[in-house]
Design an enzyme around this catalytic site. Structure first.
Site, mmCIF file in Angstrom:
data_model
loop_
_atom_site.group_PDB
_atom_site.id
_atom_site.type_symbol
_atom_site.label_atom_id
_atom_site.label_comp_id
_atom_site.label_asym_id
_atom_site.label_seq_id
_atom_site.Cartn_x
_atom_site.Cartn_y
_atom_site.Cartn_z
ATOM 1 N N CYS A 114 0.868 -1.179 0.000
ATOM 2 C CA CYS A 114 0.000 0.000 0.000
ATOM 3 C C CYS A 114 0.904 1.227 0.000
ATOM 4 O O CYS A 114 2.126 1.112 0.026
ATOM 5 C CB CYS A 114 -0.923 0.003 1.215
ATOM 6 S SG CYS A 114 -2.353 1.090 0.971
ATOM 7 N N CYS A 124 -3.997 6.014 0.249
ATOM 8 C CA CYS A 124 -3.444 4.726 -0.174
ATOM 9 C C CYS A 124 -3.027 4.699 -1.640
ATOM 10 O O CYS A 124 -2.635 3.646 -2.148
ATOM 11 C CB CYS A 124 -4.460 3.626 0.107
ATOM 12 S SG CYS A 124 -4.874 3.486 1.862
ATOM 13 N N LYS A 189 -11.934 -5.150 2.752
ATOM 14 C CA LYS A 189 -11.380 -4.258 3.771
ATOM 15 C C LYS A 189 -12.338 -3.090 3.938
ATOM 16 O O LYS A 189 -12.617 -2.372 2.981
ATOM 17 C CB LYS A 189 -10.006 -3.770 3.321
ATOM 18 C CG LYS A 189 -9.355 -2.793 4.282
ATOM 19 C CD LYS A 189 -7.967 -2.434 3.806
ATOM 20 C CE LYS A 189 -7.295 -1.448 4.735
ATOM 21 N NZ LYS A 189 -5.930 -1.139 4.296
ATOM 22 N N ARG A 199 -3.018 3.707 12.730
ATOM 23 C CA ARG A 199 -2.629 4.939 12.028
ATOM 24 C C ARG A 199 -1.735 5.793 12.900
ATOM 25 O O ARG A 199 -0.857 6.486 12.406
ATOM 26 C CB ARG A 199 -3.872 5.698 11.570
ATOM 27 C CG ARG A 199 -4.588 4.915 10.471
ATOM 28 C CD ARG A 199 -5.823 5.621 9.978
ATOM 29 N NE ARG A 199 -6.561 4.735 9.083
ATOM 30 C CZ ARG A 199 -7.796 4.957 8.656
ATOM 31 N NH1 ARG A 199 -8.428 6.052 9.043
ATOM 32 N NH2 ARG A 199 -8.381 4.117 7.852
ATOM 33 N N LYS A 242 -11.358 -7.885 6.798
ATOM 34 C CA LYS A 242 -10.772 -6.940 7.752
ATOM 35 C C LYS A 242 -11.750 -5.826 8.045
ATOM 36 O O LYS A 242 -12.308 -5.271 7.100
ATOM 37 C CB LYS A 242 -9.500 -6.371 7.118
ATOM 38 C CG LYS A 242 -8.776 -5.369 7.978
ATOM 39 C CD LYS A 242 -7.610 -4.791 7.225
ATOM 40 C CE LYS A 242 -6.993 -3.696 8.068
ATOM 41 N NZ LYS A 242 -5.974 -2.963 7.391
HETATM 42 C C1 PBG Z 1 -2.834 0.259 5.098
HETATM 43 C C2 PBG Z 1 -3.290 -0.550 6.238
HETATM 44 C C3 PBG Z 1 -4.046 -0.162 7.361
HETATM 45 C C4 PBG Z 1 -4.134 -1.280 8.171
HETATM 46 C C5 PBG Z 1 -3.452 -2.313 7.544
HETATM 47 N N1 PBG Z 1 -2.960 -1.851 6.335
HETATM 48 C C6 PBG Z 1 -4.600 1.149 7.757
HETATM 49 C C7 PBG Z 1 -5.675 1.790 6.992
HETATM 50 O O1 PBG Z 1 -6.217 1.270 6.019
HETATM 51 O O2 PBG Z 1 -5.953 2.933 7.373
HETATM 52 C C8 PBG Z 1 -4.840 -1.311 9.505
HETATM 53 C C9 PBG Z 1 -4.432 -2.413 10.398
HETATM 54 C C10 PBG Z 1 -4.856 -2.259 11.811
HETATM 55 O O3 PBG Z 1 -5.650 -1.379 12.199
HETATM 56 O O4 PBG Z 1 -4.377 -3.073 12.595
HETATM 57 N N2 PBG Z 1 -3.773 0.456 4.101
HETATM 58 ZN ZN ZN Z 2 -3.197 2.157 2.680
#
Ligand code: PBG
Ligand code: ZN
Length: 317
Positions: A114, A124, A189, A199, A242
């Site tokens: 990402c 992203c 997701k 974050r 997720k």
């Molecule tokens: C990146 C990503 C995120 C997470 C995993 N990969 C953050 C988001 O999408 O803001 C979150 C994982 C977590 O909260 O444990 N895209």
């Molecule tokens: Zn991301």
């Protein structure tokens, strides 16, 4: 029914779902500019690793039987186009090479493909006129994935929720001689408030707007199944749902319908809620964690990405 609940040994005999150390994947943050590891305030017990300490941390995991990790990089410099995400000497690429040198056949290295930790705006993908440009981002994600594969990653996990990312990445991997590198799709997701602690840990909060124009609306379970079906069609070897806990229905339906290797991401907010309640003395930490992880498996997950991996592995023995 109570006759088979009478003793621990009998309960163990009739147990239907078993959690195993080999089900667990530990997420690891590596921060390029760190000299030593540093605590993550929003995630008690978790630490950002430095390029040097990550080897020791992974050694600890492998020793406890956690043989799978997923890497998240935190670069020193961010820019508009997330250059540090696909640099041959980026923090993740270097870490993969070090890990593969040290743990030749003992470790499965997943990488998160990402751009949000690497872009100055925290989104992203590539931003045009304050919107994520889907198709231009595809090429960048392919570069990220190929750079991870070139460094030695076993499985790349595209997590940007950009349409067509699995197909583009699969094609790019094949074209560059990485036919054996697998893809785990962050297929469903959701735009979730449970990513908050992550974050903070990865300095990846979007600088404007939110992620709802690309991550899924949690009100749409049928759409989640369509997302997963598309990623399978595009060549995903594994699928992921997720977050996990508020999404057990999606995990259950995905496993039933597609019978694919299915992962669930027990995300940062789910982790930190347990830690916070346990600190206050409101729940018993160990039993709550085992209950949660077992329930995710019971819903149908074959594997769980979880910040509890190390502690759970210790308890599972
Ligand atoms: C990146 C990503 C995120 C997470 C995993 N990969 C953050 C988001 O999408 O803001 C979150 C994982 C977590 O909260 O444990 N895209
Ligand atoms: Zn991301």
């Amino acid at each position: 029914m109570r006759r088979l609940r009478r003793t621990p040994l009998i309960r163990e005999l009739v147990r239907e779902v078993r959690l195993d150390r080999s089900d667990l994947i530990q997420p690891i943050f590596v921060e390029e500019s760190l000299k030593t590891d540093a605590p993550i305030t929003s995630m008690p017990g978790q630490r950002r690793q430095s390029p040097a300490t990550v080897l020791r941390e992974v050694a600890r995991l492998v020793d406890k039987g956690v043989k799978s990790i997923i890497l998240f990089g935190i670069p020193t410099v961010k820019d508009e186009i997330g250059s540090a995400a696909y640099e041959p000497n980026g923090v993740v690429q270097k870490t993969i090479r070090d890990l593969k040198d040290q743990f030749v056949d003992e470790l499965v290295v997943f990488t998160d493909a990402c751009m949000c930790q690497y872009t100055s705006h925290g989104h992203c993908g590539l931003v045009r006129d304050a919107r994520i440009d889907n198709d231009e981002t595809l090429q960048k994600l392919a570069e990220v994935a190929v750079s991870h594969a070139r460094a030695g990653a076993d499985i790349v996990a595209p997590s940007a929720m950009i349409d067509g990312q699995v197909k583009t990445i699969r094609q790019a991997l094949d074209d560059n001689g990485f036919k054996d590198v697998a893809v785990m799709a962050y297929a469903a997701k959701h735009a979730s408030s449970f990513f908050g602690p992550f974050r903070e840990a990865a300095f990846s909060a979007p600088q404007f707007g939110d992620r709802r124009t690309y991550q899924m609306d949690y009100s749409n379970p049928e759409e989640a199944l369509r997302e997963i079906a598309l990623d399978i069609k595009e060549g995903a070897d594994m699928i992921m749902v997720k977050p996990a806990l508020a999404y057990l229905d999606i995990i259950y339906r995905a496993k039933k319908r597609f019978q694919m290797p299915t992962a669930a991401y027990n995300v940062s907010g789910e982790f930190s809620m347990i830690k916070a309640a346990a600190r206050e003395g409101w729940i018993d930490e160990k039993s709550a964690i085992m209950e949660v992880l077992t329930s995710i498996k019971r819903a149908g997950a074959d594997m769980i990405l979880t910040y509890h991996a190390l502690e759970a592995a210790e308890w599972l023995g």
